[in-house]
Write an enzyme that holds these catalytic residues in place. Structure first.
Site, PDB file in Angstrom:
ATOM      1  N   ARG A  80       0.812  -1.217   0.000  1.00 21.57           N
ATOM      2  CA  ARG A  80       0.000   0.000   0.000  1.00 21.57           C
ATOM      3  C   ARG A  80       0.841   1.260   0.000  1.00 21.57           C
ATOM      4  NH1 ARG A  80      -4.751  -1.459   4.196  1.00 21.57           N
ATOM      5  NH2 ARG A  80      -2.969  -1.473   5.577  1.00 21.57           N
ATOM      6  N   GLU A  90       7.192 -11.139  14.025  1.00 21.27           N
ATOM      7  CA  GLU A  90       6.835 -11.783  15.287  1.00 21.27           C
ATOM      8  C   GLU A  90       7.392 -13.202  15.355  1.00 21.27           C
ATOM      9  OE1 GLU A  90       2.886 -12.669  18.028  1.00 21.27           O
ATOM     10  OE2 GLU A  90       2.681 -11.628  16.116  1.00 21.27           O
TER      11      GLU A  90
END
Length: 184
Positions: free
Chosen positions: A72, A109
């Site tokens: 994006r 993560e």
């Protein structure tokens, strides 16, 4: 260089921009409140206001290139580059660019990922603005900063539509001028 600059509301129709960002609960999984920008992209005045606001602090600063982060960041970075009279450099996931690249790994993560730019995209001494839609944990942003510097460019700033402040991404960018339109 401080990283806590927020564009003054007097120059930006924040309400118009905010009104076109939709909250989608439990997407992509339960417990996540997703900030959907597709209504913003579909509304010409709100989208134009966001592009103008992302570019505004860098007008007249001699920006040579705008780096947009996949995916994006491409949507926002390309028109910001046009507004600033600059070239556009896509920073993509590893293996997506067709020519010689330089890459920078960053932590996720659970594991790592790599972002790449073409090796010849940024010439030494270039003034570079990094643009993205969301600043979350800051890992991708930090990787982009390091890529620009490794290519010999100077990062003049990082301009982002929305900061997810609870994730403290700005802490990974203490040496970069950070402009955010919205902090959620």
């Amino acid at each position: 260089m401080p990283n806590d600059t927020v564009i003054p509301e007097t120059t930006v129709d924040i309400a118009l921009i905010e009104a076109h960002i939709r909250d989608v609960p439990d997407f992509p999984r339960e417990g996540i409140l997703f900030k959907d920008i597709t209504p913003l992209l579909n509304h010409r005045k709100a989208f134009a206001a966001s592009i103008d606001a992302l570019a505004a602090p860098y007008r007249g600063m001699g920006v040579d290139h705008v780096v947009g982060l996949e995916a994006r960041g491409f949507i926002f970075g390309t028109p910001v580059a046009m507004e600033l009279g600059a070239g556009f450099v896509p920073a993509r996931k590893a293996g997506k660019l067709p020519s010689e690249t330089i890459g920078q790994a960053y932590d996720l993560e659970y594991g790592t990922a790599t972002v790449e730019i073409h090796a010849d995209a940024i010439t030494p001494g270039s003034r570079v603005l990094i643009v993205d839609d969301v600043l979350a944990t800051g890992g991708t942003g930090r990787a982009a900063v390091e890529l620009v510097r490794r290519a010999g460019g100077t990062v003049v700033g990082f301009s982002v539509l929305m900061e997810l402040s609870a994730l403290q991404g700005r802490e990974k960018l203490p040496d970069v001028e950070l402009h955010t339109l919205l902090s959620v």
